[in-house]
Each structure stands twice: as C-alpha cells, then as structure tokens.
Design an enzyme around this catalytic site. Structure first.
Site, short mmCIF file in Angstrom:
data_model
loop_
_atom_site.label_atom_id
_atom_site.label_comp_id
_atom_site.label_asym_id
_atom_site.label_seq_id
_atom_site.Cartn_x
_atom_site.Cartn_y
_atom_site.Cartn_z
N LYS A 11 0.80 -1.22 0.00
CA LYS A 11 0.00 0.00 0.00
C LYS A 11 0.85 1.29 0.00
O LYS A 11 2.06 1.24 0.26
CB LYS A 11 -0.93 -0.02 1.21
N TYR A 51 -12.48 -2.08 -4.58
CA TYR A 51 -13.07 -2.13 -3.25
C TYR A 51 -14.60 -2.02 -3.26
O TYR A 51 -15.21 -1.75 -2.22
CB TYR A 51 -12.46 -1.04 -2.36
N PHE A 59 -16.26 3.25 5.79
CA PHE A 59 -14.86 3.56 5.51
C PHE A 59 -14.52 3.55 4.02
O PHE A 59 -13.40 3.86 3.64
CB PHE A 59 -13.93 2.59 6.25
N ASN A 114 -1.99 0.15 6.83
CA ASN A 114 -1.41 -1.06 7.41
C ASN A 114 -0.48 -1.80 6.44
O ASN A 114 -0.24 -2.98 6.59
CB ASN A 114 -2.49 -1.98 7.97
N HIS A 117 -2.22 -5.50 1.60
CA HIS A 117 -3.53 -6.14 1.41
C HIS A 117 -3.25 -7.53 0.88
O HIS A 117 -2.32 -7.73 0.10
CB HIS A 117 -4.37 -5.37 0.39
N GLU A 128 -9.27 -10.85 -7.76
CA GLU A 128 -8.33 -9.75 -7.56
C GLU A 128 -7.16 -9.83 -8.52
O GLU A 128 -6.71 -8.81 -9.04
CB GLU A 128 -7.87 -9.72 -6.10
#
Length: 140
Positions: A11, A51, A59, A114, A117, A128
């Site tokens: 990320k 997403y 969120f 974080n 993913h 994905e």
C-alpha cells in the site's frame, strides 16, 4: 498442500517509506514466490472498482482516497497454501493485534495505513488477480 496463487498489494504508506523490498523479502522468506508484480498509481476508478465490495461500509470513501494517495505495488504470490501463508505473514488487520515479526506489526502506521492487502479466499484471489493482471503477465 496444494500450490496456489494469491493477490497482494503493498500500500501507499509502505511504498512512500521505501519498504517494498523489505516486505517482498518477508513473503519470499516465508516460501512465497512473486510471479507477477507492477508498481502503479491506482486511479480513483480502479480503487472504487477494486473495493466495490465495501461500497456500503462507512470507511469506503476514505479507503479509496487512501489507495490513490500514492503508488502501490500489486503482485501475484505463489506457493504452498499461499493464501493462508500470505495472511500469516501480513499479520492482523489492526497492527496492534498483529503478531511480532509480521509485516503489519513491523511496518503498519495504523489500521488503515497497514502497509499490505492480501486475498482472503481462493475465489477472491482469482478475482483480484484478474482485476490487475492478464494471464500473459503472470510468469512463474
């Protein structure tokens, strides 16, 4: 155990801090091979599409904005039980709950930022991977 493929994103918080190599080393040290990889700057449309499963969650907007805030590295990892292995190496979504030595315990800045993913199931991994890679781009 079967050889399988999973999808991974390094990320924006991690690419910004130049952690790409350290994160990839953790995957490789755990027995996963990178069989496809590219550094991209995700568009708003890509983030919203990728997403979309979270569209109704509070969120969603912040997540999409975060994912377009800087470059990411999208990759396909391959190995024995790759999905579970990848999730183990990443650690818990909340870095405060992540086991020592995991990517999120070492590198995450927050529950949102974080660092990585990873796919959570074979079906998700297939979707994905297909979202970002053609079959010709995956070379094991």
């Amino acid at each position: 155990m079967a050889i399988e493929r999973t999808f991974s994103i390094i990320k924006p918080d991690a690419t910004k801090r130049n952690l790409t190599g350290k994160i990839i080393s953790k995957f490789e040290d755990a027995g996963l091979r990178v069989v496809a990889s590219k550094r991209i700057h995700m568009t708003q449309a890509q983030a919203e599409g990728f997403y979309a499963v979270h569209k109704e969650r509070p969120f969603y907007g912040d997540l999409c904005s975060y994912m377009v805030s800087g470059p990411v590295v999208v990759q396909v990892l391959e190995g024995e039980d790759a999905i579970a292995k990848n999730r183990e190496v990443m650690g818990a979504t909340n870095p405060a709950d992540a086991a020592p030595g995991t990517i999120r315990a070492e590198f995450a800045e927050s529950i949102e930022a974080n660092s990585v993913h990873g796919s959570d199931a074979p079906e998700t991994a297939a979707e994905e991977i297909k979202f970002f890679f053609t079959d010709d781009e995956i070379v094991g």
